[in-house]
Design an enzyme around this catalytic site. Structure first.
Site, PDB file in Angstrom:
ATOM      1  N   GLU A 243      -6.821  -7.854  -0.830  1.00  0.00           N
ATOM      2  CA  GLU A 243      -6.982  -7.847   0.636  1.00  0.00           C
ATOM      3  C   GLU A 243      -8.515  -7.135   0.894  1.00  0.00           C
ATOM      4  O   GLU A 243      -8.570  -5.906   0.545  1.00  0.00           O
ATOM      5  CB  GLU A 243      -6.126  -6.936   1.519  1.00  0.00           C
ATOM      6  CG  GLU A 243      -4.616  -7.776   1.349  1.00  0.00           C
ATOM      7  CD  GLU A 243      -3.665  -6.829   1.927  1.00  0.00           C
ATOM      8  OE1 GLU A 243      -3.836  -6.102   3.154  1.00  0.00           O
ATOM      9  OE2 GLU A 243      -2.519  -6.618   1.406  1.00  0.00           O
TER      10      GLU A 243
ATOM     11  N   GLU B 125       0.736  -1.052  -0.056  1.00  0.00           N
ATOM     12  CA  GLU B 125       0.058   0.111   0.061  1.00  0.00           C
ATOM     13  C   GLU B 125       0.813   1.244  -0.301  1.00  0.00           C
ATOM     14  O   GLU B 125       0.919   2.125   1.037  1.00  0.00           O
ATOM     15  CB  GLU B 125      -1.252  -0.118   1.297  1.00  0.00           C
ATOM     16  CG  GLU B 125      -1.828  -1.153   0.874  1.00  0.00           C
ATOM     17  CD  GLU B 125      -3.199  -1.204   2.245  1.00  0.00           C
ATOM     18  OE1 GLU B 125      -2.685  -0.581   3.288  1.00  0.00           O
ATOM     19  OE2 GLU B 125      -4.114  -1.666   1.971  1.00  0.00           O
TER      20      GLU B 125
HETATM   21  C1  GLA Z   1      -4.249  -3.435   4.529  1.00  0.00           C
HETATM   22  C2  GLA Z   1      -2.880  -3.826   4.785  1.00  0.00           C
HETATM   23  C3  GLA Z   1      -2.751  -5.042   5.607  1.00  0.00           C
HETATM   24  C4  GLA Z   1      -3.589  -4.769   6.946  1.00  0.00           C
HETATM   25  C5  GLA Z   1      -4.874  -4.587   6.650  1.00  0.00           C
HETATM   26  C6  GLA Z   1      -5.674  -4.171   7.486  1.00  0.00           C
HETATM   27  O1  GLA Z   1      -4.944  -4.320   3.727  1.00  0.00           O
HETATM   28  O2  GLA Z   1      -2.160  -3.986   3.487  1.00  0.00           O
HETATM   29  O3  GLA Z   1      -1.315  -5.168   5.974  1.00  0.00           O
HETATM   30  O4  GLA Z   1      -2.902  -4.107   7.785  1.00  0.00           O
HETATM   31  O5  GLA Z   1      -5.028  -3.191   5.631  1.00  0.00           O
HETATM   32  O6  GLA Z   1      -7.231  -3.877   7.082  1.00  0.00           O
END
Ligand code: GLA
Length: 681
Positions: free
Chosen positions: A307, A151
């Site tokens: 995710e 991210e």
């Molecule tokens: C994002 C991050 C993960 C985790 C989730 C929690 O997807 O990439 O590592 O922290 O958020 O919702």
């Protein structure tokens, strides 16, 4: 760019962080993964400290063991690079690499995302770890994809360190070539900011009052560029050894300072992370925006839902758990809108640390739980949808989505803090979602051929060239529908020569004399074909030139003046809505613009989402009933789960999902049988 899809059939799985658990637990995990039909896991994103134990000292033993175990169990790996969280030794040795905030605070260790993308030591370290991983695992049979970083841009996208300032100057020299050009673009005569040396230019750090918005916008662009250079450095380091596709997980509708139109060009496969906004009772609409945007970023090609959550998250104020069936509805909505893999954060819930209250595929309470049973059931469903893979979604409507315009609109001293781009985007998207009119997102510079209707809910910043692109779209026969505060400024965040909206003045056939924001809480009404519709926050004093007035203000700052206009230009039509119109008004205007554009869509009962994908294996309709009550649908084909012909009408239970392989004689669902208003009310 490699476009090989990493997994046969639909991918299913999640982030897997076994380094948090004893070795014996890994064996249980893979047993449960197999039971759930999991075929893809992302590993390694948070394990830098365990892989490179000291600078240049590597320990791959546990990762070797893990990849071998997964491979023996038929589970493919999306191998992450751990560069969003460098180890303690890195910060001890290179403290100057920390992110510095606008207020001059160097952010500490013990979290993630705390490195400056402009730090030379960081750049060197990420290439070293990415190369080491790629060299070792390029030919490991488990590894089907690479997942760089995590991210980008979150939780901070801008860094004000010394290294960032130096890099910003270099970036500016490249962009502007001369100080004269920079001074002109930034309007530095305002408040005496005129520069006579490149060395005098800094990052737009906190100052006594508001900092030059053009400088801030350029710094946002620069920051995005620096993050992307980090990605490119890792990607190229991996590519030097490995042939698998490379991705990085976007957060498409979060716009954390990354211009994803640019990023999408750099990845082999687009992937996205998306979490429901728990406070939103219709969070499935926000989900649809994110999914449509992700598909659009992918250029219409399939993408990966990398995710999302099986139930509640841990980082919102009230982390509402998903109701039974909601996880499957969310997953299938992503699939319907183009995702060919459905993955979660994370496989096994963490006992320790910041995210211990986050849901997982294997929850704290173990396998004998509702969540795990639903995870297994979803795996079975996805296992039967292999034919859907590779099919695509067709849209006749495009929404303008411009990250830079959003960054600019979010800067200080706009006419009203109450007018937001995200809110307008959602407000205008909603009637399309309710009507099952599939929407793509585009940048205003994109080729608009093939779209009948382009909607601009929040295009505050618009370059002259992009305005010409929109004008040509209308002249060729397209319908353009814009909300208020459109094209106020150019790409330097300077008001257009000739005034707000000037480069689209002929397109809309109006002039904007003045913006007229309302006091907090004040409302107004507009009259459209004898009906009064509510609006608030914003009005504009507009003068029709060639446009026809469709609605007038009843009250507010300019009673009796035009509020909504419609202009014919060339072969097309352009609508301008000069206020923050409420839901009913938006629905009415959308109905008329949709009619102008000749867009049609399938009719379903309220709360039933219906999207079609078409590919080499046929056409597939995904119908999702978001309400608790049963609904009836007119579809012709075979249920892909039961393999039985669909009865007509098809009864779809409350909360249920049906995936239909449409019969070739009825591949199209676009036959409206009731009026738009009946449907949306
Ligand atoms: C994002 C991050 C993960 C985790 C989730 C929690 O997807 O990439 O590592 O922290 O958020 O919702």
């Amino acid at each position: 760019m490699t476009t090989t899809w990493p997994i046969p059939g639909i991918g299913y799985g999640g982030d897997y962080n076994p380094e948090q658990w004893p070795r014996a637990t890994w064996d249980d995990d893979v047993t449960l993964m197999r039971q759930a039909g999991i075929n893809l896991v992302s590993v390694g994103m948070w394990a830098w400290a365990l892989i490179e134990t000291d600078e240049g000292v590597f320990d791959f033993s546990w990762l070797d063991d893990l990849l071998d175990l997964l491979h023996r169990n038929g589970i493919a790996v999306d191998l992450g690079t751990p560069t969003a969280a460098p180890p303690a030794w890195f910060f001890a040795k290179y403290p100057e690499s920390r992110v510095v905030t606008r207020d001059g605070v160097a952010l500490g260790f013990g979290s993630r995302g705390m490195v400056s993308p402009s730090s030379p030591a960081y750049r060197e370290a990420i290439v070293r770890i990415a190369s080491a991983l790629a060299e070792r695992y390029a030919h490991h049979p488990a590894v089907v994809m690479w997942h760089v970083h995590n991210e980008y841009g979150a939780p901070v996208s801008e860094c004000y360190s010394h290294a960032s300032v130096l890099a910003f100057r270099t970036w500016l020299r490249e962009k502007y070539q001369s100080l004269d050009a920079l001074n002109h673009a930034w309007g530095t005569t305002v408040w005496g900011q005129h520069y006579t040396s490149w060395e005098h230019i800094g990052a737009p750090a906190a100052a006594p009052s508001v900092v030059n918005p053009s400088q801030r916008l350029d710094f946002a662009r620069f920051s995005d560029h620096q993050l992307r250079q980090c990605f490119i450095a890792e990607r190229d380091a991996i590519r030097a050894h490995a042939a698998q596709p490379i991705t990085t997980n976007f957060m498409a509708n979060q716009h954390w300072g990354v211009n994803l139109w640019e990023w999408a060009r750099e990845v082999d496969i687009v992937s996205d992370d998306h979490y429901l906004v728990a406070a939103d009772p219709e969070a499935e609409i926000g989900l649809a925006i994110a999914a449509d945007l992700t598909r659009s970023l992918a250029g219409g090609r399939p993408w990966i839902m990398l995710e999302h959550s099986t139930s509640g998250v841990n980082w919102q104020e009230r982390n509402v758990a998903k109701r039974p069936g909601e996880m499957a509805r969310n997953s299938m909505a992503h699939l319907a809108r183009g995702a060919d893999a459905i993955c979660f954060f994370q496989v096994r819930g963490a006992r320790w640390g910041q995210e211990k209250f986050h849901s997982a595929m294997i929850p704290h309470a173990g396998r004998d739980t509702r969540i795990f049973r639903e995870v297994v059931a979803l795996g079975e469903t996805l296992g039967q949808l292999g034919d859907v893979r590779g099919s695509t979604v067709h849209a006749e409507v495009a929404f303008l989505w411009d990250f830079e315009s959003m960054w600019a609109q979010d800067l200080e001293w706009r006419p009203s803090v109450d007018l937001g781009h995200k809110e307008r985007m959602r407000a205008w998207y909603e009637p399309f979602w309710r009507r099952n009119i599939t929407v793509d997102f585009v940048h205003p510079s994109h080729d608009l051929t093939g779209y009948r209707l382009v909607v601009a809910p929040a295009q505050y910043l618009l370059s002259k060239a992009d305005a010409a692109n929109l004008d040509a779209f209308v002249a060729r026969g397209g319908t353009l529908l814009a909300s208020c505060f459109t094209a106020a400024v150019d790409d330097n965040d300077a008001v257009h020569e000739g005034g707000y909206l000037a480069p689209l003045s002929e397109t809309f056939g109006i002039r904007v004399h003045e913006y007229l924001p309302l006091r907090q809480g004040d409302a107004l009404r507009v009259a459209l074909e004898g009906t009064h519709y509510g609006a608030d926050v914003w009005a504009e004093d507009i003068e029709p030139l060639s446009a026809q007035t469709v609605a007038t203000y009843i009250d507010g700052p300019v009673p009796g003046a035009p509020a909504i206009t419609r202009n014919t230009r060339g072969e097309g039509v352009a609508w301008y809505v000069s206020t923050r119109l409420g839901t009913e008004g938006i629905t009415t205007v959308v109905e008329q613009a949709v009619t102008d554009a000749g867009v049609s869509a399938p009719v379903t009962p309220p709360g039933v989402e219906l999207v079609t994908r078409t590919g080499d294996n046929g056409s597939f309709a995904v119908a999702i009933n978001h309400r608790d009550t049963p609904a009836e649908l007119q579809l012709h084909g075979t249920d892909m789960i039961t393999n039985l012909p669909i009865p007509t009408p098809l009864r779809i239970d409350g909360g249920a999902i049906v995936v239909v392989r449409l019969t070739p004689e009825h591949p199209s669902l676009s036959t409206p049988t009731e009026s738009f208003m009946e449907r949306t009310n």
